[in-house]
Design an enzyme around this catalytic site. Sequence first.
Site, PDB file in Angstrom:
ATOM      1  N   THR A   1      -7.000   0.499  -4.893  1.00 50.08           N
ATOM      2  CA  THR A   1      -5.602   0.199  -4.556  1.00 50.08           C
ATOM      3  C   THR A   1      -4.905   1.456  -4.081  1.00 50.08           C
ATOM      4  O   THR A   1      -4.141   1.451  -3.120  1.00 50.08           O
ATOM      5  CB  THR A   1      -4.854  -0.393  -5.772  1.00 50.08           C
ATOM      6  N   CYS A   2      -5.184   2.561  -4.744  1.00 49.72           N
ATOM      7  CA  CYS A   2      -4.587   3.837  -4.354  1.00 49.72           C
ATOM      8  C   CYS A   2      -4.980   4.174  -2.916  1.00 49.72           C
ATOM      9  O   CYS A   2      -4.141   4.515  -2.086  1.00 49.72           O
ATOM     10  CB  CYS A   2      -5.078   4.965  -5.263  1.00 49.72           C
ATOM     11  N   SER A   3      -6.281   4.061  -2.655  1.00 49.13           N
ATOM     12  CA  SER A   3      -6.809   4.496  -1.364  1.00 49.13           C
ATOM     13  C   SER A   3      -6.527   3.522  -0.238  1.00 49.13           C
ATOM     14  O   SER A   3      -6.287   3.935   0.891  1.00 49.13           O
ATOM     15  CB  SER A   3      -8.327   4.667  -1.449  1.00 49.13           C
TER      16      SER A   3
END
Lengths: 195, 162
Positions: B50-52
């Site tokens: 999700t971060c990336s």
Amino acid sequence: MASAMMRRSTATLRSVMGVAFRDYASVSVGSDIVSAAPDVSLQKARTWDEGLSSKFSTTPLSEIFKGRKVVIFGLPGAFTGVCSAQHVPSYKNNIDKFKAKGIDSVICVSVNDPYVMNGWAERLQAKDDIEFYGDFDASFHKSLDLTKDLSPALLGPRSERWSAYVEDGKIKVLNVESVPSEFKVSGGDHLLGQI
Amino acid sequence: MAPICVGDSLPDGTLAYFDSADTLQQVSIHSLAAGKKVVLFGVPGAFTPTCSLKHVPGFIERAAELKSKGVDEIICISVNDPFVMKEWAKTYPENKEVKFLADGSASYTRALGLELDLTEKGLGIRSRRFALLVEDLKVKVSNVESGGEFTVSGADEILKAL
């Protein structure tokens, strides 16, 4: 005759002085790596999705070492200089030679989370040859007394740079650099000559 | 520390990064944010999906828009070391504006009251997913996810507030 006496007196000194004469790691050649770190597991390098689908499972040391011939090396940090440019390649480039000697697994471990280890392993294109494991809370390295505080380098608690050959859990060869920034005794070429 | 909220003063702290000459630098948050309009967003971990794949790209894509609305700095922080942050930032070659800063010891994240224990996922103490809009060190917008979702902490929500 004189040397035998020296050995006995050194041994006595060791037992009396305890900490001052302790070996560099708490384990040494002949130690059982699984017994030295009971209840410790490592996390295999993986993507988040793989972690999710495996319910973030971990791998106990017994599964990694029991009944197997394992080459394992530890380093201060994924994506850092010597680790990326020299240490990992020295094992990747020798993988066929290790397999020819009957080695079941060549393992790289570091105090990083398994997702960073995965990103790094893919960057180094080494996933096919080397198994990467994360020791995210340093519990494995703490049990072996191979931790190193690298806070001055903004890395926090990490590990020494080291390598070992372990047969059915018994340490046959153990090399630890005197400082983690060096790369003299812990490389693949060196270990190959010791097995 | 209670989580930082609207009206609070942004605490100072030191974060690390590698500059364009590949030299390790440390920077104080106040030196970047005093007298300026700053977007600060945090992620649980470099190289996690999700971060990336969602959170960071949103800010990269909207960076020009944010800057046109007066934002001076767009900063991404994570509890990772600066080596990892540098390599993770490289996976976004199109990025021109977002600064990737490392809070390796989680001390700044704790100062913001936004730490999260992700030990059982193999991550240790990390940051919640969040986005802040800060004007001259005063927090104007504080969007903090309660769990692993990605609902309020994106660039769009910050843009709405500008």
